[in-house]
Motif scaffolding. Sequence first.
Motif, PDB file in Angstrom:
ATOM      1  N   TYR A 190      91.244  29.387  37.520  1.00  0.00           N
ATOM      2  CA  TYR A 190      89.784  29.376  37.649  1.00  0.00           C
ATOM      3  C   TYR A 190      89.247  27.949  37.707  1.00  0.00           C
TER       4      TYR A 190
ATOM      5  N   LEU B  90      82.289  28.321  34.474  1.00  0.00           N
ATOM      6  CA  LEU B  90      82.342  29.281  33.387  1.00  0.00           C
ATOM      7  C   LEU B  90      81.027  29.303  32.615  1.00  0.00           C
TER       8      LEU B  90
ATOM      9  N   LEU C 262      85.549  27.526  39.704  1.00  0.00           N
ATOM     10  CA  LEU C 262      84.661  28.621  39.319  1.00  0.00           C
ATOM     11  C   LEU C 262      83.995  28.264  37.999  1.00  0.00           C
TER      12      LEU C 262
ATOM     13  N   GLN D 149      79.225  32.351  39.221  1.00  0.00           N
ATOM     14  CA  GLN D 149      79.716  31.941  37.911  1.00  0.00           C
ATOM     15  C   GLN D 149      80.610  33.033  37.336  1.00  0.00           C
ATOM     16  N   ALA D 150      81.305  32.692  36.244  1.00  0.00           N
ATOM     17  CA  ALA D 150      82.198  33.667  35.617  1.00  0.00           C
ATOM     18  C   ALA D 150      82.111  33.601  34.107  1.00  0.00           C
TER      19      ALA D 150
ATOM     20  N   VAL E 196      80.402  37.160  37.607  1.00  0.00           N
ATOM     21  CA  VAL E 196      81.473  38.130  37.428  1.00  0.00           C
ATOM     22  C   VAL E 196      82.099  37.915  36.058  1.00  0.00           C
TER      23      VAL E 196
ATOM     24  N   ARG F 197      85.680  34.694  47.223  1.00  0.00           N
ATOM     25  CA  ARG F 197      84.450  34.006  46.833  1.00  0.00           C
ATOM     26  C   ARG F 197      83.342  34.238  47.863  1.00  0.00           C
TER      27      ARG F 197
ATOM     28  N   ALA G   9      85.486  37.523  34.887  1.00  0.00           N
ATOM     29  CA  ALA G   9      86.782  37.215  35.481  1.00  0.00           C
ATOM     30  C   ALA G   9      87.856  37.331  34.405  1.00  0.00           C
TER      31      ALA G   9
END
Length: 315
Positions: free
Chosen positions: A81, A88, A86, A101-102, A43, A32, A45
């Motif tokens: 996650y 979303l 993380l 963020q993912a 990203v 991270r 993920a």
Amino acid sequence: MIIDGHLDIAWNALAFGRGFDRPAAKGYLVSRDALEGAGVGLVFATLFAAPSVEVELRETGAYYRNAREARLLALSQLNYYAAVGLPLVRRRRDLGRAGLQAVILMEGADPIESPAQVADWWERGVRIVGLAWQRTRYSGGTHAPGGLTTAGRRLLPALARAGMILDLSHLADQAVEDVFELWKGRLIASHSNARALVPGDRQLPDATVAEIARRGGIVGVSFFRGHLRTDDRKPNLDDVARHIRHLARAAGGPEHVGLGSDLDGGFAADAAPLRSLAELARLEPRLRRDFSAEQVEGILGGNWLRFLWRALPSR
């Protein structure tokens, strides 16, 4: 903001103990802090589990023999996650919020036991699905020639109804042709390079790149040595730029090219064009030799951002 279209974050943590919230493991790059320090704000993920035919990965325990085991492995990664906090991206309004963020990308669709489960995966946050890694129940894949199976053809309408983005990376050539015939929704190739430069079914032929671009999609450039070069020398950013340049020509413009590094995705830093993520800063001036400042901004993140704005739901 830099956007990376493919990172196996949860896979690395759960299969190999390379935790996302710790400093990058020796010989590896992704954490991270490293991503945020390099200016990466978003990203893709992955949810990835290895099929049991991948013998060298069985010792990790993160492999599956059937669809139920694949589903459980994907759910464990989704829970990871959440455990590391993380955030979303589920809808347009989530884009551009502060911090890393993912977008969740399912790499290989075997965790979807039936089309009836697609809505559940959508509610859990999955927004992109790739049908194959190697061969799956749904499609031929890398080193596993073949088109969409009957199950794959039945899955596509459910993915379309949910609003999923389809990822063509790892699909076998015949499966790509089948998708082009049947799929009307958004599509990308999250981490695929130019076959004209590095032969092999893992890369994309120019005609496929052109069709992805015609449909408004993006091709993310992988940073793996085997996707960048035809020899065993350590790759460099010139290799990355060479593929970006070729893909931009094949696509009809650089607005259809982004990054999909796949860093730490089954390979260590010695097979990557970087010794640390801080060296991503050197990619911008390298690309400025071939592209305008606005085009480089797009390749580094703006192209993915604009694509997601079009593809994600407004609510």
